[in-house]
Design a protein around this motif. Structure first.
Motif, PDB file in Angstrom:
ATOM      1  N   SER A   2       0.841  -1.197   0.000  1.00 20.64           N
ATOM      2  CA  SER A   2       0.000   0.000   0.000  1.00 20.64           C
ATOM      3  C   SER A   2       0.877   1.248   0.000  1.00 20.64           C
ATOM      4  O   SER A   2       1.587   1.514   0.960  1.00 20.64           O
ATOM      5  N   ASP A   5      -0.112   4.052   2.745  1.00 18.54           N
ATOM      6  CA  ASP A   5      -0.253   3.504   4.094  1.00 18.54           C
ATOM      7  C   ASP A   5       0.176   4.536   5.124  1.00 18.54           C
ATOM      8  O   ASP A   5       1.221   5.152   4.991  1.00 18.54           O
ATOM      9  N   ARG A   6      -0.641   4.750   6.142  1.00 16.35           N
ATOM     10  CA  ARG A   6      -0.282   5.675   7.216  1.00 16.35           C
ATOM     11  C   ARG A   6       0.022   4.924   8.509  1.00 16.35           C
ATOM     12  O   ARG A   6       0.361   5.533   9.512  1.00 16.35           O
ATOM     13  N   SER A   7      -0.126   3.603   8.483  1.00 16.10           N
ATOM     14  CA  SER A   7       0.216   2.784   9.647  1.00 16.10           C
ATOM     15  C   SER A   7       1.679   2.355   9.605  1.00 16.10           C
ATOM     16  O   SER A   7       2.356   2.330  10.622  1.00 16.10           O
ATOM     17  N   ILE A   8       2.140   1.994   8.418  1.00 14.13           N
ATOM     18  CA  ILE A   8       3.528   1.596   8.197  1.00 14.13           C
ATOM     19  C   ILE A   8       4.054   2.451   7.046  1.00 14.13           C
ATOM     20  O   ILE A   8       3.458   2.484   5.973  1.00 14.13           O
ATOM     21  N   ASN A   9       5.160   3.128   7.254  1.00 14.41           N
ATOM     22  CA  ASN A   9       5.732   3.980   6.233  1.00 14.41           C
ATOM     23  C   ASN A   9       6.065   3.159   4.986  1.00 14.41           C
ATOM     24  O   ASN A   9       6.800   2.169   5.077  1.00 14.41           O
ATOM     25  N   GLU A  13       8.508  -0.176   4.337  1.00 11.18           N
ATOM     26  CA  GLU A  13       8.033  -1.438   3.759  1.00 11.18           C
ATOM     27  C   GLU A  13       8.882  -1.834   2.556  1.00 11.18           C
ATOM     28  O   GLU A  13       9.301  -2.986   2.445  1.00 11.18           O
ATOM     29  N   SER A  30      -4.725   2.667   1.212  1.00  9.27           N
ATOM     30  CA  SER A  30      -4.451   2.763   2.641  1.00  9.27           C
ATOM     31  C   SER A  30      -3.911   1.421   3.134  1.00  9.27           C
ATOM     32  O   SER A  30      -3.667   0.510   2.351  1.00  9.27           O
ATOM     33  N   HIS A  31      -3.785   1.286   4.440  1.00  9.17           N
ATOM     34  CA  HIS A  31      -3.194   0.091   5.053  1.00  9.17           C
ATOM     35  C   HIS A  31      -3.940  -1.198   4.689  1.00  9.17           C
ATOM     36  O   HIS A  31      -3.328  -2.227   4.455  1.00  9.17           O
TER      37      HIS A  31
END
Length: 52
Positions: A2, A5-9, A13, A30-31
């Protein structure tokens, strides 16, 4: 992977996937890419199964 993604940069990743030597497909999502883009995710799974 993703890209929004704002949960994991996403950069973190990418680094991890490259370090592990994996093949990735990037989707602007998104995530929870499987919820927001189920058709694209199903296509990736189908392609991987056919290749393998």
């Amino acid at each position: 992977m993703s890209t929004s993604d704002r949960s994991i940069n996403p950069g973190v990743e990418r680094f991890g996937y490259q370090r592990a030597g994996t093949t990735t497909v990037e989707i602007d999502s998104s995530h929870l890419v499987m919820l927001s883009h189920p058709v694209e995710v199903a296509g990736v799974i189908r392609d991987a199964a056919a290749a393998g």
